[in-house]
Design a protein around this motif. Sequence first.
Motif, PDB file in Angstrom:
ATOM      1  N   THR A 244       8.275 -18.045   5.295  1.00 23.94           N
ATOM      2  CA  THR A 244       6.989 -18.704   5.058  1.00 23.94           C
ATOM      3  C   THR A 244       6.588 -19.471   6.315  1.00 23.94           C
ATOM      4  N   VAL A 245       5.306 -19.469   6.616  1.00 22.06           N
ATOM      5  CA  VAL A 245       4.793 -20.195   7.778  1.00 22.06           C
ATOM      6  C   VAL A 245       4.781 -21.683   7.445  1.00 22.06           C
ATOM      7  N   ASP A 246       5.414 -22.479   8.287  1.00 21.59           N
ATOM      8  CA  ASP A 246       5.460 -23.924   8.068  1.00 21.59           C
ATOM      9  C   ASP A 246       4.437 -24.588   8.981  1.00 21.59           C
ATOM     10  N   THR A 247       3.312 -25.003   8.416  1.00 20.47           N
ATOM     11  CA  THR A 247       2.253 -25.620   9.225  1.00 20.47           C
ATOM     12  C   THR A 247       2.472 -27.118   9.407  1.00 20.47           C
ATOM     13  N   SER A 248       3.421 -27.696   8.682  1.00 22.09           N
ATOM     14  CA  SER A 248       3.622 -29.143   8.778  1.00 22.09           C
ATOM     15  C   SER A 248       4.249 -29.545  10.118  1.00 22.09           C
ATOM     16  N   THR A 249       4.984 -28.629  10.758  1.00 25.53           N
ATOM     17  CA  THR A 249       5.633 -28.965  12.025  1.00 25.53           C
ATOM     18  C   THR A 249       4.753 -28.672  13.233  1.00 25.53           C
ATOM     19  N   HIS A 250       3.630 -28.011  12.990  1.00 29.32           N
ATOM     20  CA  HIS A 250       2.735 -27.661  14.091  1.00 29.32           C
ATOM     21  C   HIS A 250       1.981 -28.909  14.557  1.00 29.32           C
ATOM     22  N   VAL A 251       1.980 -29.158  15.854  1.00 27.76           N
ATOM     23  CA  VAL A 251       1.298 -30.330  16.415  1.00 27.76           C
ATOM     24  C   VAL A 251       0.007 -29.869  17.071  1.00 27.76           C
ATOM     25  N   ASN A 252      -1.102 -30.438  16.644  1.00 27.00           N
ATOM     26  CA  ASN A 252      -2.402 -30.126  17.247  1.00 27.00           C
ATOM     27  C   ASN A 252      -2.738 -31.198  18.264  1.00 27.00           C
ATOM     28  N   GLU A 253      -3.181 -30.773  19.414  1.00 24.23           N
ATOM     29  CA  GLU A 253      -3.621 -31.712  20.439  1.00 24.23           C
ATOM     30  C   GLU A 253      -5.109 -31.505  20.643  1.00 24.23           C
ATOM     31  N   TRP A 254      -5.901 -32.312  19.967  1.00 27.97           N
ATOM     32  CA  TRP A 254      -7.353 -32.178  20.015  1.00 27.97           C
ATOM     33  C   TRP A 254      -7.913 -33.092  21.094  1.00 27.97           C
ATOM     34  N   ALA A 255      -8.924 -32.620  21.794  1.00 24.89           N
ATOM     35  CA  ALA A 255      -9.639 -33.482  22.734  1.00 24.89           C
ATOM     36  C   ALA A 255     -10.388 -34.548  21.943  1.00 24.89           C
ATOM     37  N   ARG A 256     -10.833 -34.163  20.740  1.00 20.74           N
ATOM     38  CA  ARG A 256     -11.520 -35.075  19.825  1.00 20.74           C
ATOM     39  C   ARG A 256     -11.118 -34.643  18.419  1.00 20.74           C
ATOM     40  N   GLU A 257     -10.747 -35.578  17.586  1.00 20.05           N
ATOM     41  CA  GLU A 257     -10.323 -35.247  16.227  1.00 20.05           C
ATOM     42  C   GLU A 257     -11.431 -34.528  15.470  1.00 20.05           C
ATOM     43  N   PRO A 258     -11.096 -33.455  14.750  1.00 20.75           N
ATOM     44  CA  PRO A 258     -12.107 -32.763  13.937  1.00 20.75           C
ATOM     45  C   PRO A 258     -12.657 -33.697  12.877  1.00 20.75           C
ATOM     46  N   ARG A 259     -13.942 -33.556  12.601  1.00 24.26           N
ATOM     47  CA  ARG A 259     -14.562 -34.394  11.573  1.00 24.26           C
ATOM     48  C   ARG A 259     -15.619 -33.582  10.854  1.00 24.26           C
ATOM     49  N   GLY A 260     -16.067 -34.079   9.736  1.00 27.71           N
ATOM     50  CA  GLY A 260     -17.119 -33.419   8.971  1.00 27.71           C
ATOM     51  C   GLY A 260     -16.676 -32.062   8.460  1.00 27.71           C
ATOM     52  N   ILE A 261     -17.564 -31.094   8.578  1.00 27.11           N
ATOM     53  CA  ILE A 261     -17.295 -29.747   8.072  1.00 27.11           C
ATOM     54  C   ILE A 261     -16.137 -29.087   8.818  1.00 27.11           C
ATOM     55  N   THR A 262     -15.965 -29.407  10.087  1.00 25.72           N
ATOM     56  CA  THR A 262     -14.872 -28.841  10.876  1.00 25.72           C
ATOM     57  C   THR A 262     -13.525 -29.293  10.316  1.00 25.72           C
ATOM     58  N   ALA A 263     -13.411 -30.570   9.962  1.00 28.19           N
ATOM     59  CA  ALA A 263     -12.161 -31.079   9.400  1.00 28.19           C
ATOM     60  C   ALA A 263     -11.868 -30.421   8.055  1.00 28.19           C
ATOM     61  N   ALA A 264     -12.904 -30.218   7.236  1.00 31.42           N
ATOM     62  CA  ALA A 264     -12.728 -29.575   5.931  1.00 31.42           C
ATOM     63  C   ALA A 264     -12.274 -28.122   6.109  1.00 31.42           C
ATOM     64  N   GLU A 265     -12.864 -27.409   7.066  1.00 33.14           N
ATOM     65  CA  GLU A 265     -12.473 -26.021   7.315  1.00 33.14           C
ATOM     66  C   GLU A 265     -11.050 -25.942   7.849  1.00 33.14           C
TER      67      GLU A 265
END
Length: 160
Positions: free
Chosen positions: A7-28
Motif C-alpha cells: 500500500t502507498v503510504d502518503t503519511s511519510t511523504h514530505v511536501n516542500e511548497w513555495a506557498r502552502e496550498p489553500r482554498g480549492i487547491t488544498a481541498a483537491e
Amino acid sequence: MDTEIETVDTSTHVNEWAREPRGITAAELQQLQELLGTFSFVNGDSDKWKWHMHNNGLLSTIVFTCQLNEKLPSSNAYALPTARNKFLPQKVGIFIWRTKLKRLPVREELDKKCIDLDTLLCPVCSSKIEYVEHTLLTCPFAIDDWSQVRRWWGINSCSG
C-alpha cells in the motif's frame, strides 16, 4: 503463488511548497492524498502507461498529431496548425493556435481553472488584469515591444 500487495503510504511523504496550498487547491490535494492512501501496487508489476490509439502502445508526438488531424476536420477551430506552413516555424504556429483558443497561461485563464494566485494583475505593468489581449496588445510594455518590431521591419505606426 502468493503475491505481496504494497500500500502507498502518503503519511511519510514530505511536501516542500513555495506557498502552502489553500482554498480549492488544498481541498483537491486532500482528496488526492485520500485516493492515494487506498491505492496499492502488486509487487513485481511495473508501473507504466499504455496508449490504446496505436498498435505498439507507445505515445509519440508525430503519431498523436496524425491521429488528431485525422479526427478533427481542418475547418475545426481546435484542429492543430500542423499543415507545415513553410513561412512560419512550427512553434509560432502552435503559439498562434493556443492564442486563438485562449490557451495561454495568463492569470485570467489560470484563475478560471481555479489555480490559486496572489493577484490577477499583469506582473509586468500591474495596472490591469492579465488576459491574452492585454498581454499581447494593450500592456504598455507590449505596445512598446510592437513599436520596436515595427521600427525593425521598417513599418510606419498604425493609426486608428
